[in-house]
Enzyme design. Structure first.
Site, PDB file in Angstrom:
ATOM      1  N   CYS A 186       0.868  -1.185   0.000  1.00 41.25           N
ATOM      2  CA  CYS A 186       0.000   0.000   0.000  1.00 41.25           C
ATOM      3  C   CYS A 186       0.893   1.220   0.000  1.00 41.25           C
ATOM      4  O   CYS A 186       1.524   1.554   1.012  1.00 41.25           O
ATOM      5  CB  CYS A 186      -0.909  -0.012   1.227  1.00 41.25           C
ATOM      6  SG  CYS A 186      -1.974   1.437   1.353  1.00 41.25           S
ATOM      7  N   GLU A 200      -3.904   0.668  -5.884  1.00 39.96           N
ATOM      8  CA  GLU A 200      -2.971  -0.399  -6.244  1.00 39.96           C
ATOM      9  C   GLU A 200      -2.838  -0.433  -7.754  1.00 39.96           C
ATOM     10  O   GLU A 200      -3.797  -0.145  -8.482  1.00 39.96           O
ATOM     11  CB  GLU A 200      -3.438  -1.748  -5.702  1.00 39.96           C
ATOM     12  CG  GLU A 200      -2.368  -2.826  -5.687  1.00 39.96           C
ATOM     13  CD  GLU A 200      -1.145  -2.398  -4.900  1.00 39.96           C
ATOM     14  OE1 GLU A 200      -0.150  -2.004  -5.557  1.00 39.96           O
ATOM     15  OE2 GLU A 200      -1.170  -2.435  -3.668  1.00 39.96           O
TER      16      GLU A 200
END
Length: 363
Positions: free
Chosen positions: A2, A116
């Site tokens: 992340c 992402e």
């Protein structure tokens, strides 16, 4: 993994988002917080940690920088927030940078969603991941404090990651540790040092986690605003069988070769295609040869069939034989005359012309 998230929650809403609204809460350095749609390592983000008061039941909403700087880092060293913005949950008990933080430096990070990237060769397509009902996501994290050369104490944190869920595995092999209910947030925030956190540090498998593609422009930290989470349409290339590519190439080559040929050549190619490979074009020479061979074969056939030992005499007279062949010789002389006789400037042997011997005879 992340590395980007959206955090535009007001500081007052952080306690409710982290399920600690029933506790006494105090706020520290929240004036440094700037809500953003594209938060990257090095940004100031509000974090919830346990208050180190007498009872230890309170909580603190403190603004910290994303990207862990260990407390043992040298004072004159330039901080690198991208070095440890994530921590693998499987190895936090082994690495010195995180092992010493596990007993008392656990914290919560509330965001609306995270980004992402899907790798496709040299291209990367970002996706925005969030809860279906737009509730904030709560991440498990670890924090630390570090004093720089100027004497300033700086608080930093690192988000824990785990293996990707079964639904999100197509996008990436890692995802942040999501604490989906009050029980899990309380356990991570208030659990004793001897607690087993393996049950918490696992992939989030609930079906309310959704995603969609967003603009690649948000790859730059300077790009911010609602455009970061605006859904876009991703162009998908149609998969074609490999045989179609070969068929196109062959057709193209044939078209080029036919276009280069002139009209007479095209007609010649067409006529040759109609005939079988064994056939040959008919010419005058071939016709004469065929007629001559047919004639000879016919004569030989008639001779063989009609002339037997009873009809043909064993001996023929010389005159009869010579009479048979004379006409053919005369005809041959007529047909194949000497080229020298045809020319007008060359005289034959019978013409009256002075020879070299005539001059010698006079003398």
């Amino acid at each position: 993994m992340c590395g980007r998230c959206r955090c535009s929650i007001r500081p007052d809403d952080i306690p409710r988002s982290c399920n600690i609204s029933n506790r006494p809460v105090r706020f520290v350095d929240t004036d440094r917080y700037r809500p953003a749609y594209n938060v990257a390592p090095g940004f100031n983000v509000p974090v919830v940690r346990r208050d180190a008061g007498p009872d230890g039941q309170g909580a603190v909403v403190q603004c910290m920088k994303w990207g862990l700087i260990p407390s043992f880092t040298k004072k004159n060293e330039k901080p690198d927030y991208y070095r440890m913005f994530n921590a693998r949950s499987e190895s936090i008990g082994e690495k010195a940078s995180f092992r010493r933080l596990l007993p008392g430096n656990r914290c919560l990070v509330a965001v609306e969603g995270f980004y992402e990237w899907k790798k496709d060769g040299s291209k990367k397509q970002p996706y925005y991941i969030h809860l279906k009902d737009d509730r904030p996501l709560v991440f498990a994290a670890l924090y630390d404090s570090w004093k720089n050369s100027e004497g300033e104490i700086q608080y930093t944190f690192s988000i824990l990651t785990t293996s990707s869920s079964s639904a999100l595995g197509w996008l990436h092999d890692r995802m942040p540790v999501i604490l989906g209910d009050k029980e899990s947030t309380d356990e991570w925030l208030d659990g004793s040092s001897s607690s087993k956190f393996d049950a918490l540090l696992k992939p989030y498998e609930e079906p309310d986690l959704v995603w969609y593609p967003v603009t690649p422009a948000m790859g730059k930290p300077s790009f911010d605003g609602p455009e970061c989470i605006k859904e876009i349409q991703v162009k998908t290339e149609e998969i074609k069988p490999i045989s179609m590519f070969f068929a196109k190439k062959v057709t193209k080559k044939e078209d080029q070769s036919e276009s280069q040929l002139t009209t007479p050549h095209k007609e010649l190619v067409k006529t040759e295609k109609l005939k079988s490979p064994k056939d040959e074009p008919e010419t005058a020479d071939n016709n004469n040869q065929e007629s001559y061979s047919e004639k000879v074969s016919d004569e030989s056939k008639s001779t063989v069939t009609t002339a037997g030992p009873d009809i043909l005499p064993l001996k023929r007279e010389y005159n009869e034989f010579s009479s048979d062949i004379k006409p053919s010789l005369d005809e041959a002389d007529k047909q194949y005359s000497s080229p020298a006789k045809k020319k007008g400037n060359i005289k034959g042997a019978g013409d009256k012309q002075k020879t070299l011997f005539s001059y010698f005879g006079k003398s």
